[in-house]
Design a protein around this motif. Structure first.
Motif, PDB file in Angstrom:
ATOM      1  N   ILE A 234     -15.726  -7.404 -12.423  1.00 47.96           N
ATOM      2  CA  ILE A 234     -16.496  -7.589 -11.174  1.00 47.96           C
ATOM      3  C   ILE A 234     -17.735  -6.702 -11.237  1.00 47.96           C
ATOM      4  O   ILE A 234     -18.253  -6.471 -12.333  1.00 47.96           O
TER       5      ILE A 234
ATOM      6  N   ALA B 247     -17.629  -0.761  -9.391  1.00 44.13           N
ATOM      7  CA  ALA B 247     -16.263  -0.714  -8.855  1.00 44.13           C
ATOM      8  C   ALA B 247     -15.403   0.225  -9.684  1.00 44.13           C
ATOM      9  O   ALA B 247     -15.480   0.242 -10.916  1.00 44.13           O
ATOM     10  N   GLY B 248     -14.563   0.988  -9.022  1.00 43.12           N
ATOM     11  CA  GLY B 248     -13.660   1.894  -9.737  1.00 43.12           C
ATOM     12  C   GLY B 248     -12.723   1.120 -10.656  1.00 43.12           C
ATOM     13  O   GLY B 248     -12.325   1.590 -11.722  1.00 43.12           O
ATOM     14  N   LEU B 249     -12.436  -0.117 -10.264  1.00 36.81           N
ATOM     15  CA  LEU B 249     -11.553  -0.991 -11.060  1.00 36.81           C
ATOM     16  C   LEU B 249     -12.166  -1.222 -12.441  1.00 36.81           C
ATOM     17  O   LEU B 249     -11.452  -1.317 -13.443  1.00 36.81           O
TER      18      LEU B 249
ATOM     19  N   TRP C 242      -6.780  -6.982  -8.002  1.00 33.05           N
ATOM     20  CA  TRP C 242      -6.339  -5.931  -7.090  1.00 33.05           C
ATOM     21  C   TRP C 242      -5.550  -6.553  -5.943  1.00 33.05           C
ATOM     22  O   TRP C 242      -5.656  -7.733  -5.656  1.00 33.05           O
TER      23      TRP C 242
ATOM     24  N   TRP D 125     -16.503  -7.013  -1.973  1.00 33.60           N
ATOM     25  CA  TRP D 125     -15.182  -7.312  -2.510  1.00 33.60           C
ATOM     26  C   TRP D 125     -14.475  -8.128  -1.433  1.00 33.60           C
ATOM     27  O   TRP D 125     -14.600  -7.834  -0.218  1.00 33.60           O
TER      28      TRP D 125
ATOM     29  N   SER E 178     -11.647  -8.123  -0.272  1.00 37.89           N
ATOM     30  CA  SER E 178     -10.832  -7.317   0.657  1.00 37.89           C
ATOM     31  C   SER E 178     -11.712  -6.623   1.698  1.00 37.89           C
ATOM     32  O   SER E 178     -11.398  -6.616   2.893  1.00 37.89           O
ATOM     33  N   GLU E 179     -12.847  -6.110   1.281  1.00 42.24           N
ATOM     34  CA  GLU E 179     -13.706  -5.348   2.209  1.00 42.24           C
ATOM     35  C   GLU E 179     -14.578  -6.257   3.063  1.00 42.24           C
ATOM     36  O   GLU E 179     -15.020  -5.876   4.141  1.00 42.24           O
TER      37      GLU E 179
ATOM     38  N   TRP F  87     -11.531   3.364  -1.888  1.00 41.47           N
ATOM     39  CA  TRP F  87     -10.238   3.226  -2.581  1.00 41.47           C
ATOM     40  C   TRP F  87      -9.859   4.564  -3.220  1.00 41.47           C
ATOM     41  O   TRP F  87     -10.520   5.026  -4.140  1.00 41.47           O
TER      42      TRP F  87
ATOM     43  N   THR G  16      -9.208   5.438  -7.569  1.00 34.02           N
ATOM     44  CA  THR G  16     -10.245   4.432  -7.828  1.00 34.02           C
ATOM     45  C   THR G  16     -11.642   4.952  -7.527  1.00 34.02           C
ATOM     46  O   THR G  16     -12.561   4.753  -8.306  1.00 34.02           O
ATOM     47  N   HIS G  17     -11.835   5.619  -6.412  1.00 28.21           N
ATOM     48  CA  HIS G  17     -13.171   6.138  -6.073  1.00 28.21           C
ATOM     49  C   HIS G  17     -13.236   7.647  -6.241  1.00 28.21           C
ATOM     50  O   HIS G  17     -14.048   8.318  -5.593  1.00 28.21           O
TER      51      HIS G  17
ATOM     52  N   LEU H 273      -4.174  -1.904  -8.493  1.00 32.38           N
ATOM     53  CA  LEU H 273      -5.246  -2.378  -9.384  1.00 32.38           C
ATOM     54  C   LEU H 273      -4.611  -2.743 -10.718  1.00 32.38           C
ATOM     55  O   LEU H 273      -3.587  -2.160 -11.094  1.00 32.38           O
TER      56      LEU H 273
HETATM   57  C1  LIG Z   1     -12.334  -3.945  -6.660  1.00 31.64           C
HETATM   58  S1  LIG Z   1     -11.396  -2.817  -5.659  1.00 31.64           S
HETATM   59  C2  LIG Z   1     -11.615  -3.638  -4.158  1.00 31.64           C
HETATM   60  C3  LIG Z   1     -12.432  -1.349  -5.368  1.00 31.64           C
HETATM   61  C4  LIG Z   1     -12.957  -0.714  -6.604  1.00 31.64           C
HETATM   62  O1  LIG Z   1     -12.480  -1.091  -7.671  1.00 31.64           O
HETATM   63  O2  LIG Z   1     -13.819   0.163  -6.516  1.00 31.64           O
END
Ligand SMILES: C[SH](C)CC(=O)O
Length: 268
Positions: free
Chosen positions: A17, A21-23, A68, A174, A176-177, A222, A226-227, A250
């Motif tokens: 993505i 993103a922390g992911l 996620w 995202w 979710s957000e 997150w 993640t963050h 995640l």
């Molecule tokens: C994709 S997750 C909603 C948040 C993140 O990875 O930073």
């Protein structure tokens, strides 16, 4: 790798993505931890990833995405996380609400509500699924608020409306957000009479915007892992109101029609 290996089948690509993103950082770390040398993490956006997933799933083609929870992909499609024996992706995390310093004094009503806001993965997934099936985010949010009066009233009980005051919330697109931020906007507008502006930005600018007071807050942090980078850099310049959702996850996700079950299987 062998010609019909899963690597060959997906051209050694993991569909990711947005780079902030922390992911994505966690996935880059997983590619090192599991020694996925000849693999590529494709950067893009949440929307591009879900479009690629939807197409592959329709064609029953193999695909590996950064996934996620909460996310509608696990209810709309038969999906599974790849096992992560090295624990690179961490355990259950939470989504926190982060507000700018000074919000409590200057916008006590918004602060009091944002401090109370918390809901479940099932709540969030309901709004996400409505948006995925075609409702506009504000419509899906308004519907959830209407159908969850008791929860919403608990959030705003005893809080003075703030007739016409302005508020800005930042978020990253995202799925979710998009859901959570629109529900928060709806409650602030309908119940507390704020005029709310949403600012869609990348993850870095979202955290920076709250830390320098350009935006009033966000419900998209997150944590703890993640963050972690953002929190490390900017934590002292923001106020963390704690979790608004517990039990996130995640990882790398694949359709269940793929045989593989672990990130280890990608090396073959
Ligand atoms: C994709 S997750 C909603 C948040 C993140 O990875 O930073």
């Amino acid at each position: 790798s062998a010609p019909n290996s899963v690597g060959a089948q997906v051209d050694h690509k993991i569909i990711g993505i947005d780079p902030g993103a922390g992911l994505m950082k966690a996935t880059e770390k997983a590619m090192k931890d599991y020694d996925l040398k000849d693999w590529e993490l494709v950067e893009g956006s949440s929307a591009a990833m879900t479009a690629a997933l939807t197409q592959a799933y329709k064609d029953k083609k193999p695909i590996i995405v950064t996934g996620w929870t909460p996310h509608w992909m696990f209810s709309k499609f038969q999906m599974k996380y790849l096992d992560d024996p090295k624990g690179t992706f961490g355990k259950d995390e939470q989504i926190h609400t982060i507000v700018r310093k000074g919000l409590k004094e200057e916008q006590p009503s918004a602060y009091a509500f944002l401090d109370k806001f918390s809901w479940t993965p099932a709540d969030m997934e309901k709004v996400m699924l409505d948006i995925e099936s075609g409702k506009k985010p504000e419509e899906a949010a308004a519907e959830w608020v209407k159908n969850n009066e008791a929860t919403v009233n608990k959030w705003v009980e005893g809080i003075q409306p703030a007739e016409g005051k302005k508020l800005t919330l930042a978020y990253v697109a995202w799925d979710s957000e998009i859901a959570s931020t629109n529900v928060v906007k709806t409650v602030l507008e309908q119940k507390l009479k704020y005029k709310v502006e949403l600012s869609q930005v990348e993850a870095g600018p979202m955290w920076v915007g709250v830390s320098n007071g350009d935006v009033d807050g966000m419900v998209a942090a997150w944590l703890p892992t993640t963050h972690a980078d953002y929190m490390e850099k900017l934590g002292k310049d923001v106020e963390d109101l704690g979790p608004n959702l517990q039990g996130t996850k995640l990882g790398l996700a694949v359709p269940t029609y793929m045989e593989i079950n672990s990130i280890e299987d990608l090396k073959k």
